[in-house]
Design a protein around this motif. Structure first.
Motif, PDB file in Angstrom:
ATOM      1  N   SER A  60       0.955  -0.958  -0.120  1.00  0.00           N
ATOM      2  CA  SER A  60      -0.006  -0.006  -0.017  1.00  0.00           C
ATOM      3  C   SER A  60       0.778   1.223  -0.106  1.00  0.00           C
ATOM      4  O   SER A  60       2.039   0.954   0.274  1.00  0.00           O
ATOM      5  CB  SER A  60      -0.914  -0.011   0.999  1.00  0.00           C
ATOM      6  N   ALA A  63      -2.059   7.432   1.263  1.00  0.00           N
ATOM      7  CA  ALA A  63      -3.028   8.243   0.037  1.00  0.00           C
ATOM      8  C   ALA A  63      -2.776   9.746   0.411  1.00  0.00           C
ATOM      9  O   ALA A  63      -3.299  10.587  -0.360  1.00  0.00           O
ATOM     10  CB  ALA A  63      -4.274   7.694   0.023  1.00  0.00           C
ATOM     11  N   ARG A  64      -2.501  10.057   1.898  1.00  0.00           N
ATOM     12  CA  ARG A  64      -2.568  11.381   2.076  1.00  0.00           C
ATOM     13  C   ARG A  64      -1.405  12.358   1.561  1.00  0.00           C
ATOM     14  O   ARG A  64      -1.253  13.708   1.450  1.00  0.00           O
ATOM     15  CB  ARG A  64      -2.437  11.639   3.615  1.00  0.00           C
ATOM     16  N   VAL A  81      -6.801   2.377  -8.886  1.00  0.00           N
ATOM     17  CA  VAL A  81      -6.777   2.727  -7.466  1.00  0.00           C
ATOM     18  C   VAL A  81      -7.772   2.243  -6.390  1.00  0.00           C
ATOM     19  O   VAL A  81      -8.825   2.304  -6.721  1.00  0.00           O
ATOM     20  CB  VAL A  81      -6.371   4.276  -7.308  1.00  0.00           C
ATOM     21  N   HIS A  83      -8.722   1.292  -2.213  1.00  0.00           N
ATOM     22  CA  HIS A  83      -8.376   1.543  -0.887  1.00  0.00           C
ATOM     23  C   HIS A  83      -8.975   0.432  -0.149  1.00  0.00           C
ATOM     24  O   HIS A  83      -9.917  -0.431  -0.318  1.00  0.00           O
ATOM     25  CB  HIS A  83      -9.233   2.973  -0.354  1.00  0.00           C
ATOM     26  N   THR A  87      -9.440  -0.808   7.652  1.00  0.00           N
ATOM     27  CA  THR A  87      -7.954  -0.498   8.400  1.00  0.00           C
ATOM     28  C   THR A  87      -8.236  -0.798   9.770  1.00  0.00           C
ATOM     29  O   THR A  87      -7.383  -0.364  10.625  1.00  0.00           O
ATOM     30  CB  THR A  87      -7.642   0.905   8.153  1.00  0.00           C
ATOM     31  N   SER A 208      -7.310  15.248   3.690  1.00  0.00           N
ATOM     32  CA  SER A 208      -6.937  15.373   2.510  1.00  0.00           C
ATOM     33  C   SER A 208      -6.096  16.879   2.558  1.00  0.00           C
ATOM     34  O   SER A 208      -6.401  17.591   3.153  1.00  0.00           O
ATOM     35  CB  SER A 208      -7.813  15.315   1.380  1.00  0.00           C
ATOM     36  N   PRO A 215      -9.212   8.517   2.660  1.00  0.00           N
ATOM     37  CA  PRO A 215      -8.526   7.545   3.155  1.00  0.00           C
ATOM     38  C   PRO A 215      -7.052   7.564   3.276  1.00  0.00           C
ATOM     39  O   PRO A 215      -6.503   8.485   2.807  1.00  0.00           O
ATOM     40  CB  PRO A 215      -8.847   6.758   1.852  1.00  0.00           C
ATOM     41  N   PHE A 217      -4.554   5.270   3.505  1.00  0.00           N
ATOM     42  CA  PHE A 217      -3.894   4.306   2.431  1.00  0.00           C
ATOM     43  C   PHE A 217      -4.652   4.099   1.238  1.00  0.00           C
ATOM     44  O   PHE A 217      -5.759   4.137   0.815  1.00  0.00           O
ATOM     45  CB  PHE A 217      -3.757   2.936   3.171  1.00  0.00           C
ATOM     46  N   ALA A 218      -3.667   3.573   0.227  1.00  0.00           N
ATOM     47  CA  ALA A 218      -4.314   3.348  -1.039  1.00  0.00           C
ATOM     48  C   ALA A 218      -3.409   2.243  -1.738  1.00  0.00           C
ATOM     49  O   ALA A 218      -2.361   1.870  -1.066  1.00  0.00           O
ATOM     50  CB  ALA A 218      -4.195   4.548  -2.198  1.00  0.00           C
ATOM     51  N   TRP A 346      -8.265  -6.179   1.115  1.00  0.00           N
ATOM     52  CA  TRP A 346      -8.383  -5.614   0.024  1.00  0.00           C
ATOM     53  C   TRP A 346      -9.361  -6.463  -0.941  1.00  0.00           C
ATOM     54  O   TRP A 346      -9.252  -7.743  -1.074  1.00  0.00           O
ATOM     55  CB  TRP A 346      -7.056  -5.747  -0.963  1.00  0.00           C
TER      56      TRP A 346
END
Length: 476
Positions: A60, A63-64, A81, A83, A87, A208, A215, A217-218, A346
């Motif tokens: 991963s 994502a931020r 992509v 997410h 989590t 963001s 999110p 993580f991505a 995932w």
């Protein structure tokens, strides 16, 4: 005058990104990437497990931070992509799994009572009575020493240490507060309590750049390893030469340029370059720079690395795996340090095989290498036994397994790391046409490595433009 020739030493994501950035901004440049590995990509790697290609390195990205997602978009991967479905992680502490408190930053709980269960009542009480730090104007201190001094040893041993082990495979009492938790470091030096600083940093990290919830993580459908594979393919399509299994033995000054020496000593091969990007770990970088900048080489030698292994398991689909996985404090005395429930985390992994579930376990903390000397079969058996014990039931029959060993994989940002990197950067500024990139400097995550590669490429491009974009040098 021919176009410039650039050699990138190192084919991990930092080196590949440097080549991509240069091939974009200076398309007439001849670029060669030399990598000691068996394929480009470094720690971004996929391998088949029960017939499904899965990540066996990084799975991963943050994502931020924008860098990884931006690169995916440039490569046309943004449609893939994804997410995490969940989590929600746990900590295996005192013989059972406990939910990791929400709103923690690298294991620092806010409030402390949210960690009750992982921590005893007495340990929670200690953490709730935060002790002052004697000096706010300190230069640096280890994360573990600072957190223990303010909140107690148990917060470090059962929360902070396993979180840091997950990121750096390191130990809290040696890793730098300034380097690993810069927002917290800045806040506490201004007089903030540790709990308040960590809480604020956790809230900020969940937003963001526009300030909305996002999110953390991505990933990519099919695995983050696809990023490196696509990047290598696109580089080749642009005419960039990627050579694997090549160890660079020397960098020599050649007038205003460089000569890169590879191959065995009796029959060396020399490649001339107008500029070089060194995107390898600290130890080989120190060796290459020793005769050019003793100061930089000395500081690079101070950056140590941790080795680890990832054990991936394919098991029966009926395994009740809740959440994204769990962390294991070193005080528990287990071999594994974490387990990820890939099929729960995932959706694409869950969909990849109807009759299987995939999970993985990681082994290896800084300074603890004996477990990594075990053969693959033993590591698989240990992973199965310890995951089963944590879950409270035996895993079903293992259909397939894979062990990926990462020797010297993760740089240790020990106390003084920020100053150490500043010394390296200042010293290498005196070497025209040379730039450094990689996880050793300003971040170990994929986005940070991508940023490092782009910055190195921009520095090289500035140098080349200032010197007339190269002299059409020759290879011998």
């Amino acid at each position: 005058m021919g176009g410039a020739q650039v050699v990138v030493v190192g084919g991990g994501v930092s080196g590949l990104t440097a080549a991509w950035e240069l091939s974009t901004s200076m398309p007439a440049t001849t670029i060669t990437v030399l990598d000691a590995g068996d394929r480009p990509g470094g720690k971004l790697r996929r391998e088949p497990v029960a017939g499904v290609a899965l990540d066996v390195g990084a799975e991963s990205v943050l994502a931020r931070r924008p860098e990884a997602l931006e690169l995916m978009a440039e490569l046309g991967l943004d449609g893939g992509v994804v997410h995490p479905v969940t989590t929600s992680a746990s900590v295996w502490s005192r013989g059972r799994l406990h939910a990791l408190p929400k709103g923690t930053l690298m294991g620092i709980p806010s409030p402390a009572r949210a960690a009750r269960g992982i921590l005893s009542d007495a340990e929670v009480d200690r953490a709730e009575h935060e002790a002052p730090w004697p000096d706010t104007d300190f230069e640096d201190v280890s994360v573990g020493d600072y957190v223990a001094g303010r909140l107690g040893d148990a917060v470090v041993d059962r929360l902070v240490d396993p979180l840091l082990a997950g990121v750096y495979a390191g130990k809290a009492r040696s890793l730098s507060l300034r380097a690993c938790l810069p927002q917290v470091f800045a806040a506490v030096r201004q007089g903030s309590s540790l709990t308040a600083a960590a809480s604020q940093a956790a809230r900020t990290s969940a937003l963001s750049p526009e300030g909305s919830a996002a999110p953390v993580f991505a990933g990519l459908r099919g695995g983050v390893g696809r990023l490196a594979e696509m990047l290598a393919d696109r580089l080749r399509a642009r005419g960039v030469v990627l050579r694997s299994g090549v160890i660079v033995r020397e960098l020599n000054r050649d007038g205003v340029g460089w000569t890169v020496v590879t191959g065995p000593q009796p029959s060396p091969q020399r490649l001339s370059a107008d500029a070089v990007v060194v995107a390898v770990p600290a130890a080989p970088a120190a060796r290459l720079l020793a005769s050019h900048s003793p100061t930089a080489a000395s500081a690079l030698r101070e950056i140590d690395y941790a080795s680890m292994a990832i054990v991936t398991l394919a098991v029966g689909v009926d395994v009740p795996l809740q959440g994204s996985g769990f962390l294991v404090p070193s005080v528990e005395g287990r071999t594994i340090k974490a387990s990820t429930f890939s099929s729960s985390k995932w959706s694409w992994t869950a969909e990849a095989a109807d009759d299987l579930s995939f999970l993985r376990a990681s082994v290896g903390r800084y300074g603890e290498t004996s477990d990594l000397q075990r053969p693959d079969t033993e590591l698989v058996a240990i992973a199965v036994a310890e995951v089963s014990e944590a879950l409270g039931h035996q895993l079903p029959r293992i259909v397939d397994s894979h062990v990926q060993r990462w020797g010297g994989a993760l740089p240790q940002y020990t106390v003084g790391h920020v100053d150490r990197v500043e010394r390296i950067r200042r010293a290498t500024q005196a070497l025209p046409g040379l730039a450094l990139a990689g996880a050793a400097y300003e971040g170990v995550g994929v986005p940070a490595c991508i940023a490092s590669g782009r910055a190195a490429a921009r520095a090289v491009a500035t140098h080349l433009r200032g010197s007339g974009e190269g002299r059409g040098r020759m290879t011998s």
